[in-house]
Write an enzyme that holds these catalytic residues in place. Structure first.
Site, mmCIF file in Angstrom:
data_model
loop_
_atom_site.group_PDB
_atom_site.id
_atom_site.type_symbol
_atom_site.label_atom_id
_atom_site.label_comp_id
_atom_site.label_asym_id
_atom_site.label_seq_id
_atom_site.Cartn_x
_atom_site.Cartn_y
_atom_site.Cartn_z
ATOM 1 N N GLU A 259 33.959 84.139 -17.796
ATOM 2 C CA GLU A 259 33.636 83.416 -16.559
ATOM 3 C C GLU A 259 34.263 82.017 -16.526
ATOM 4 O O GLU A 259 34.823 81.620 -15.523
ATOM 5 C CB GLU A 259 32.100 83.313 -16.443
ATOM 6 C CG GLU A 259 31.600 82.732 -15.148
ATOM 7 C CD GLU A 259 31.838 83.652 -13.957
ATOM 8 O OE1 GLU A 259 31.861 84.878 -14.172
ATOM 9 O OE2 GLU A 259 32.015 83.139 -12.843
ATOM 10 N N ASP A 260 34.165 81.292 -17.608
ATOM 11 C CA ASP A 260 34.524 79.862 -17.576
ATOM 12 C C ASP A 260 35.831 79.494 -18.266
ATOM 13 O O ASP A 260 36.291 78.364 -18.135
ATOM 14 C CB ASP A 260 33.396 79.022 -18.212
ATOM 15 C CG ASP A 260 32.094 79.157 -17.444
ATOM 16 O OD1 ASP A 260 32.161 79.487 -16.251
ATOM 17 O OD2 ASP A 260 31.026 78.946 -18.031
#
Ligand code: MN
Length: 566
Positions: free
Chosen positions: A77-78
């Protein structure tokens, strides 16, 4: 925060698993590097968050792959790390677990749609497929709740509500009472700040008084148990959690003196028969309060909770609550499904060491886990129902691009999804992206898929959709649309009586083209001076056909207009 502490926590439970420890070490380095420079809202390095998530998983005695996935849970996700990269470096299981967490992150919770809460809870279990994904998510949420004060105020309440509505109930269903209670208590001040303050101020004295009182009771119990040959493993004080107390107080007119189990004595003994013996001994000492003896050993709670509870008129005739259980029951009451995970994975791991080389930690299947529970908790249907949704239910749960959950029968396709959202979305559907990839419209959707429907305004449903659409809703709407399209094929044959004029034919035909009507046939009859122009065209409805008559009548030199349908 240190790698050493994390590894210690792991090796406590898996002392001989070298490859597991190595995997965690690799992930520790990898995550530290991946999150380098990233900060949380509190200003702390982001890595602290994933570290704390992993440490909690180790404390729940979960396996190396789960702890590893805990360290890596935000990398897709990041940090722009791909599934492929993870599976290459850490294996398919870890990549699968991280991917599951990433999918859960896309779910959106709307605080005013609490009828969705149950479907969201099911969704989380369903897309997790492997319970370990849920454990990671719960650990992630626990740390986020502990650091909630550093995020924007308007977001705090939403996250706190989501925690009490969605995550605490899931933890409770998995038998993780400790976690469920902790999540609720962390959320409590953000949701009911005034009530929280009131309770904190009003409960402090009663808590202390009750504990003082039980301190006098405790040695009497120990002495009597010893006389009867029972040496309890330990006896401690269990204070009722604030949020659970708040919920109970609402049922008791906020009268704190009515709450007997504000603080209870918890006796942990070695065996089940010692549990019953202990109960008998306490009842010899003091008379029990009628209706307050609960045998959750013979009849465990749906989530698997086991214990004996009793309230007796103790010293000075005041009520005191006891909870009696074995160490295994205690661990289950605290950590529920996570505790089972440990016992089962460790058992298989140990046998693996001896002979069965084929059975690795990796092969602990979700299905197997369910069967084990089924054996251990016969009759606890609700618990199993909550868990086995993915395997036995005929529903799937997919996501809109905004993260809303859509509930469909299994076997549904993007067409069913589109019609479920909106009829027009179905009619104008030209294609579908599933998890960001363009896929055929007859693709069968899976729980957790994120669906985006591509549209074209002029598109019409195709008859071929009926072959693969699953829901009757979609089928009905496709048929309706196709049938009405067919009805519109009505031919009108216009007869226009005119007086001869140059440009007359052009003026009349332009009316048809301006109204988007295709002329199928055009010819003239009558005399040269008074020609009758015949035009054949398709028109949707009579109203439109009549409008055309008026427009033609306005043309200079037109004497009379009429039509018949053919
Ligand atoms: Mn996270």
């Amino acid at each position: 925060m240190s790698q050493k502490l994390l590894l210690e926590e792991y090796t406590k439970n898996f002392p001989n698993n070298k490859s597991g420890a190595l995997l965690i070490q690799e992930a520790y380095k990898f995550a530290q590097e991946a999150h380098k420079g990233q900060k949380r809202n509190s200003g702390e390095p982001y890595f602290i968050h994933v570290y704390e998530t992993a440490l909690q998983l180790a404390k729940w005695r979960l396996d190396a792959e789960t702890i590893t996935a805990g360290l890596l849970h935000d990398t897709i996700e990041d940090c722009n790390i791909s599934y492929k990269q993870l599976s290459k470096k850490f294996g398919d299981t870890v990549a699968f677990l991280v991917d599951g967490i990433t999918k859960l992150g896309k779910l959106k919770y709307e605080e005013y749609h609490d009828r969705n809460a149950e479907s969201l809870r099911k969704m989380i279990i369903a897309i997790s497929k492997d319970l370990r994904v849920v454990f990671i998510k719960l650990s992630d949420r626990l740390h986020n709740m502990k650091t909630l004060n550093s995020i924007k105020q308007e977001k705090q309440k939403r996250i706190a509500l989501e925690t009490t509505e969605i995550y605490a109930p899931i933890a409770s269903r998995l038998g993780m009472q400790n976690l469920s209670g902790e999540l609720e208590d962390l959320a409590f001040p953000y949701i009911y700040s005034k009530e929280y303050e009131w309770l904190k101020n009003n409960v402090k004295d009663p808590y202390e008084k009750r504990t003082e009182y039980l301190k006098q009771v405790k040695p009497i119990v120990i002495k009597k148990l010893k006389e009867e040959g029972i040496n309890p493993i330990r006896i401690d004080y269990r204070a009722k959690r604030l949020y659970s107390l708040y919920k109970k107080l609402k049922r008791y007119d906020m009268n704190i003196n009515q709450i007997y189990d504000l603080v209870a004595l918890r006796i942990i003994v070695k065996t089940v028969s010692e549990c019953y013996a202990t109960l008998g001994i306490i009842h010899q000492l003091w008379p029990p309060l009628p209706g307050r003896i609960k045998d959750y050993i013979a009849l465990p709670k749906p989530n698997g909770y086991m214990s004996l509870h009793t309230t007796v008129f103790s010293l000075e005739g005041k009520p005191a609550e006891f909870q009696i259980r074995t160490i295994e029951m205690h661990e289950h009451a605290e950590n529920g499904a996570a505790a089972h995970w440990f016992y089962e994975s460790n058992k298989i791991y140990k046998s693996d060491k001896i002979r069965h080389k084929k059975v690795g930690d990796k092969e602990i299947a979700w299905v197997k886990q369910l069967k084990i529970w089924q054996r251990q908790f016969p009759g606890s249907k609700e618990f199993l129902e909550a868990l086995k949704i993915d395997l036995f239910s005929d529903r799937i749960f997919v996501l809109t691009p905004k993260g809303e959950v859509v509930d469909l029968p299994s076997g549904s396709t993007p067409i069913d999804f589109a019609y479920k959202i909106h009829t027009d979305l179905g009619h104008s559907c030209t294609g579908a992206k599933i998890n960001n990839k363009l896929e055929p419209l007859d693709t069968r959707l899976q729980s957790g898929d994120a669906i985006e429907i591509l549209i074209q305004k002029t598109r019409k449903p195709s008859e071929s959709w009926l072959r693969f659409a699953k829901t009757s809703n979609a089928k009905k709407k496709i048929r309706n649309k196709i049938n009405t399209s067919k009805e519109k094929q009505i031919k009108y044959d216009y007869r226009i009586a005119t007086k001869e004029r140059v440009g007359m034919l052009k003026d009349i035909s332009s009316i048809f083209s301006r109204n988007h009507l295709t002329i199928e046939n055009i010819y003239t009859e009558g005399t040269k001076k008074f020609p009758i122009i015949r035009i054949v065209t398709n028109i949707k409805n009579q109203k439109k056909a009549d409008e055309i008559i008026i427009k033609i009548k306005n043309i200079k030199g037109v004497l009379e207009v009429g039509y018949k349908t053919i």
